[in-house]
Design a protein around this motif. Sequence first.
Motif, PDB file in Angstrom:
ATOM      1  N   ARG A 184       0.849  -1.197   0.000  1.00 21.25           N
ATOM      2  CA  ARG A 184       0.000   0.000   0.000  1.00 21.25           C
ATOM      3  C   ARG A 184       0.880   1.239   0.000  1.00 21.25           C
ATOM      4  N   THR A 185       0.402   2.282  -0.627  1.00 24.93           N
ATOM      5  CA  THR A 185       1.156   3.530  -0.640  1.00 24.93           C
ATOM      6  C   THR A 185       0.972   4.264   0.683  1.00 24.93           C
ATOM      7  N   VAL A 186       1.839   5.228   0.921  1.00 23.48           N
ATOM      8  CA  VAL A 186       1.707   6.055   2.121  1.00 23.48           C
ATOM      9  C   VAL A 186       0.368   6.792   2.087  1.00 23.48           C
ATOM     10  N   GLU A 187      -0.053   7.249   0.932  1.00 22.67           N
ATOM     11  CA  GLU A 187      -1.331   7.957   0.833  1.00 22.67           C
ATOM     12  C   GLU A 187      -2.497   7.028   1.183  1.00 22.67           C
ATOM     13  N   GLN A 188      -2.471   5.786   0.739  1.00 24.55           N
ATOM     14  CA  GLN A 188      -3.523   4.827   1.101  1.00 24.55           C
ATOM     15  C   GLN A 188      -3.555   4.606   2.610  1.00 24.55           C
ATOM     16  N   LYS A 189      -2.391   4.459   3.209  1.00 21.00           N
ATOM     17  CA  LYS A 189      -2.323   4.268   4.658  1.00 21.00           C
ATOM     18  C   LYS A 189      -2.814   5.507   5.392  1.00 21.00           C
ATOM     19  N   ARG A 190      -2.462   6.669   4.890  1.00 22.19           N
ATOM     20  CA  ARG A 190      -2.909   7.933   5.494  1.00 22.19           C
ATOM     21  C   ARG A 190      -4.439   8.010   5.496  1.00 22.19           C
ATOM     22  N   GLN A 191      -5.045   7.724   4.361  1.00 22.85           N
ATOM     23  CA  GLN A 191      -6.510   7.752   4.268  1.00 22.85           C
ATOM     24  C   GLN A 191      -7.142   6.705   5.183  1.00 22.85           C
ATOM     25  N   PHE A 192      -6.520   5.545   5.266  1.00 21.97           N
ATOM     26  CA  PHE A 192      -7.022   4.457   6.102  1.00 21.97           C
ATOM     27  C   PHE A 192      -7.024   4.843   7.579  1.00 21.97           C
ATOM     28  N   VAL A 193      -5.886   5.370   8.073  1.00 20.21           N
ATOM     29  CA  VAL A 193      -5.823   5.717   9.490  1.00 20.21           C
ATOM     30  C   VAL A 193      -6.721   6.913   9.822  1.00 20.21           C
ATOM     31  N   GLU A 194      -6.903   7.825   8.871  1.00 19.46           N
ATOM     32  CA  GLU A 194      -7.834   8.929   9.098  1.00 19.46           C
ATOM     33  C   GLU A 194      -9.258   8.406   9.240  1.00 19.46           C
ATOM     34  N   ALA A 195      -9.643   7.449   8.403  1.00 20.50           N
ATOM     35  CA  ALA A 195     -10.988   6.877   8.464  1.00 20.50           C
ATOM     36  C   ALA A 195     -11.205   6.100   9.766  1.00 20.50           C
TER      37      ALA A 195
END
Length: 63
Positions: free
Chosen positions: A12-23
């Motif tokens: 997963r990209t850093v952006e995908q992980k960022r969106q995931f943890v925000e959600a």
Amino acid sequence: MPTFHIELFEGRTVEQKRQFVEAITKATCESLNVEPNSVDIILTDVKRENWATGGRLWSDADA
């Protein structure tokens, strides 16, 4: 303080992980009525060769 330990396949990209943890943080705050700074999330990237389901490595599923 809620702490989540989440294991996922690497890739997963850093952006995908960022969106995931925000959600996850948002859902936790809404459902448990806590502040965002009280939510800890630990992501662990796991290689497919180190994860098995039903006695079969995930890395073998591609073969």
